[in-house]
Design an enzyme around this catalytic site. Structure first.
Site, PDB file in Angstrom:
ATOM      1  CD  GLU A 169      -3.075  -0.981   2.136  1.00 46.42           C
ATOM      2  OE1 GLU A 169      -4.269  -0.920   1.848  1.00 46.42           O
ATOM      3  OE2 GLU A 169      -2.655  -1.030   3.299  1.00 46.42           O
ATOM      4  CD  GLU A 212      11.724   0.363  11.929  1.00 42.64           C
ATOM      5  OE1 GLU A 212      10.830   0.873  12.621  1.00 42.64           O
ATOM      6  OE2 GLU A 212      12.635   1.044  11.425  1.00 42.64           O
ATOM      7  CB  SER A 226       7.373   5.900  15.915  1.00 47.08           C
ATOM      8  OG  SER A 226       7.217   6.079  14.534  1.00 47.08           O
ATOM      9  CG  HIS A 232       4.126   6.664  19.419  1.00 48.48           C
ATOM     10  ND1 HIS A 232       3.716   7.709  18.627  1.00 48.48           N
ATOM     11  CD2 HIS A 232       4.532   5.697  18.551  1.00 48.48           C
ATOM     12  CE1 HIS A 232       3.869   7.393  17.347  1.00 48.48           C
ATOM     13  NE2 HIS A 232       4.361   6.182  17.275  1.00 48.48           N
ATOM     14  CB  CYS A 246      -0.631   7.581  10.555  1.00 51.89           C
ATOM     15  SG  CYS A 246       0.288   8.915   9.926  1.00 51.89           S
TER      16      CYS A 246
HETATM   17  N1  SAH Z   1       7.495   1.524  11.153  1.00 53.80           N
HETATM   18  C1  SAH Z   1       7.854   2.877  11.094  1.00 53.80           C
HETATM   19  C2  SAH Z   1       7.201   3.634   9.959  1.00 53.80           C
HETATM   20  C3  SAH Z   1       5.763   3.359   9.646  1.00 53.80           C
HETATM   21  S1  SAH Z   1       4.524   3.899  10.762  1.00 53.80           S
HETATM   22  C4  SAH Z   1       7.561   3.539  12.394  1.00 53.80           C
HETATM   23  O1  SAH Z   1       6.914   2.953  13.234  1.00 53.80           O
HETATM   24  O2  SAH Z   1       8.022   4.662  12.575  1.00 53.80           O
HETATM   25  C5  SAH Z   1       4.276   5.634  10.473  1.00 53.80           C
HETATM   26  C6  SAH Z   1       3.756   6.396  11.712  1.00 53.80           C
HETATM   27  O3  SAH Z   1       2.376   6.137  11.975  1.00 53.80           O
HETATM   28  C7  SAH Z   1       4.498   5.982  12.972  1.00 53.80           C
HETATM   29  O4  SAH Z   1       4.812   7.105  13.751  1.00 53.80           O
HETATM   30  C8  SAH Z   1       3.466   5.151  13.667  1.00 53.80           C
HETATM   31  O5  SAH Z   1       3.747   5.069  15.018  1.00 53.80           O
HETATM   32  C9  SAH Z   1       2.202   5.885  13.344  1.00 53.80           C
HETATM   33  N2  SAH Z   1       0.988   5.091  13.559  1.00 53.80           N
HETATM   34  C10 SAH Z   1       0.860   3.765  13.535  1.00 53.80           C
HETATM   35  N3  SAH Z   1      -0.432   3.404  13.780  1.00 53.80           N
HETATM   36  C11 SAH Z   1      -1.125   4.547  13.936  1.00 53.80           C
HETATM   37  C12 SAH Z   1      -2.511   4.824  14.176  1.00 53.80           C
HETATM   38  N4  SAH Z   1      -3.398   3.851  14.253  1.00 53.80           N
HETATM   39  N5  SAH Z   1      -2.880   6.101  14.272  1.00 53.80           N
HETATM   40  C13 SAH Z   1      -1.970   7.110  14.135  1.00 53.80           C
HETATM   41  N6  SAH Z   1      -0.665   6.901  13.896  1.00 53.80           N
HETATM   42  C14 SAH Z   1      -0.231   5.632  13.806  1.00 53.80           C
HETATM   43 FE1  SF4 Z   2       5.653  -1.653  12.538  1.00 58.35          FE
HETATM   44 FE2  SF4 Z   2       3.432  -0.205  12.858  1.00 58.35          FE
HETATM   45 FE3  SF4 Z   2       5.222  -0.313  14.820  1.00 58.35          FE
HETATM   46 FE4  SF4 Z   2       5.803   1.053  12.592  1.00 58.35          FE
HETATM   47  S1  SF4 Z   2       4.174   1.533  14.061  1.00 58.35           S
HETATM   48  S2  SF4 Z   2       7.144  -0.405  13.664  1.00 58.35           S
HETATM   49  S3  SF4 Z   2       4.741  -0.238  11.056  1.00 58.35           S
HETATM   50  S4  SF4 Z   2       4.022  -2.051  14.030  1.00 58.35           S
END
Ligand code: SAH
Ligand code: SF4
Length: 396
Positions: A123, A201, A254, A256, A374
């Site tokens: 995607e 990732e 990321s 959080h 996201c």
């Molecule tokens: N795996 C990498 C990149 C992809 S995720 C990572 O985790 O950084 C891209 C961003 O979307 C990350 O900051 C992730 O934490 C955030 N994300 C994942 N699930 C989400 C959700 N349900 N709502 C909002 N942001 C989310």
């Molecule tokens: Fe993987 Fe989603 Fe965590 Fe990014 S936020 S490392 S895509 S599980």
């Protein structure tokens, strides 16, 4: 992958990168469109199609057709002789992978489901009005091995790393659909930024991510500068220096949570690389400066990480790091265990960050109606995988 060689006298070439579009002219050819310059030169010479003395010139010529003009047919390369066009088409292909589905959100966000091989569905999301003009959110893996509890992709087991060609193809598919080959240049571009924030990732697939960035950033091609390419990681600390050194891309983390006990739950990789180690790795990121800040992503989860005390802790934690903060309203997905913080909570959280000098940090959710926001990406690839697994199990 299919590896049909119709003519046994042909030199053996690597298997095609993609399942071909129906009607593609060459089912056997190696795909040239996802190669770095060095790989392209080697493929042309090793196939015998181009003599070594002309490799540099031909590589440059083909490169501009492939990455500047976006051609998918050798016959369109008007400054290449008919004879050479035929030889190229005989050995190689420029076919795009199949676009299985295209969705457009009411806010203009576009999402493509791209199939590059049986069971490999990727995607990719284009978000207009992000970055200088519009950002493409690309995937680096199908599924993910990490299980962040708020992320939809995290519920999909890893199918595999994407090849560099599969990452580059996402950009090519988007440019086809946005009709953006051969310019328009500069200010008129619709696709100005690339973010590795799709599925997977990226730092678990760094060699392919780096090769893809090399191609995407090339000045004579797609030419999206490394300063407009952002790689987001959940915090694979040992790869941070290599990421900076090999790609010079912008870094997004990321985060959080500001405490290990909470981050251990939200981003389980934190148990391996806790916050103090992560912050030390970030401070050492090559090229970090006020002009090249790290973006910290912070998903807003109701009652979990959204209190004023946590906003203040975030400010403390980032002290001395050239940083931007992106607050991401949580995007729900079917069965997700969290709720998004209320708008007023997000605003109060943001106000604390603003007072500490971080500007306009709330990321408006885009493309929620097509599950393109996201963390909502999750392809059907695992179904294929599950059916394959069932077949294997029943065969045992
Ligand atoms: N795996 C990498 C990149 C992809 S995720 C990572 O985790 O950084 C891209 C961003 O979307 C990350 O900051 C992730 O934490 C955030 N994300 C994942 N699930 C989400 C959700 N349900 N709502 C909002 N942001 C989310
Ligand atoms: Fe993987 Fe989603 Fe965590 Fe990014 S936020 S490392 S895509 S599980």
């Amino acid at each position: 992958m299919t590896s049909l060689s119709l003519d046994p006298s042909r030199p053996r070439v690597a298997p095609p990168e993609f399942v071909q579009n129906p009607g593609a002219q060459n089912l056997a050819g190696q795909n040239l469109s996802g190669m770095t310059r060095a790989e392209l030169a080697a493929a042309l010479v090793e196939s015998g199609v181009v003599e070594p003395a002309k490799a540099r010139m031909r590589t440059g010529q083909l490169w501009r057709w492939i990455h500047l003009a976006g051609v998918t047919d050798f016959a369109d390369m008007t400054n290449v002789s008919r004879d050479l066009q035929v030889k190229l088409a005989d050995r190689f292909t420029l076919a795009r992978p199949e676009v299985v589905e295209r969705q457009v959100s009411k806010d203009g966000t576009r999402k493509w489901l791209i199939r590059t091989a049986p069971g490999i569905e990727i995607e990719t999301v284009y978000i207009p009005g992000v970055g200088r003009a519009g950002a493409l959110c690309v995937s680096s893996q199908v599924g993910c091995t990490l299980n962040c509890t708020f992320c939809h992709t995290g519920t999909q087991p890893l199918v595999r790393n994407l090849t560099a060609a599969e990452i580059i193809a996402q950009v090519q598919v988007a440019k086809d659909d946005l009709e953006e080959w051969n310019g328009p240049d500069g200010e008129d571009r619709r696709l100005s930024n690339i973010v590795f924030m799709g599925m997977g990732e990226p730092l678990y697939n760094l060699p392919n991510v780096a090769r893809a960035i090399e191609v995407i950033a090339d000045n004579e091609g797609i030419a999206i500068s490394r300063r407009r390419i952002t790689v987001s990681t959940s915090g694979v600390v040992p790869e941070l220096t290599a990421l900076g050194e090999t790609t010079q891309a912008m870094l997004a983390i990321s985060l959080h949570a500001t405490r290990d006990d909470l981050r251990d739950v939200l981003v389980p990789l934190n148990r391996k690389y806790p916050i103090a180690e992560l912050m030390a790795g970030i401070r050492a990121y090559p090229g970090l400066s006020n002009a090249r800040r790290v973006t910290f992503e912070y998903v807003m989860l109701k009652g979990i990480n959204d209190s004023p005390a946590e906003a203040r802790a975030l400010v403390q934690l980032l002290k001395g790091v050239p940083a931007k903060i992106n607050l991401i309203p949580f995007n729900p997905w079917p069965g997700s265990p969290y709720e998004c913080s209320s708008w007023s909570t997000i605003e109060s959280f943001a106000a604390i960050l603003n007072r500490a000098g971080y500007a306009s940090p709330i990321r408006t959710p885009r493309g929620r109606d097509i599950l393109a926001a996201c963390g909502q990406l999750k392809s059907e690839s695992e179904k294929v995988r599950a059916s394959v697994r069932r077949k294997l199990e029943s065969a045992e």
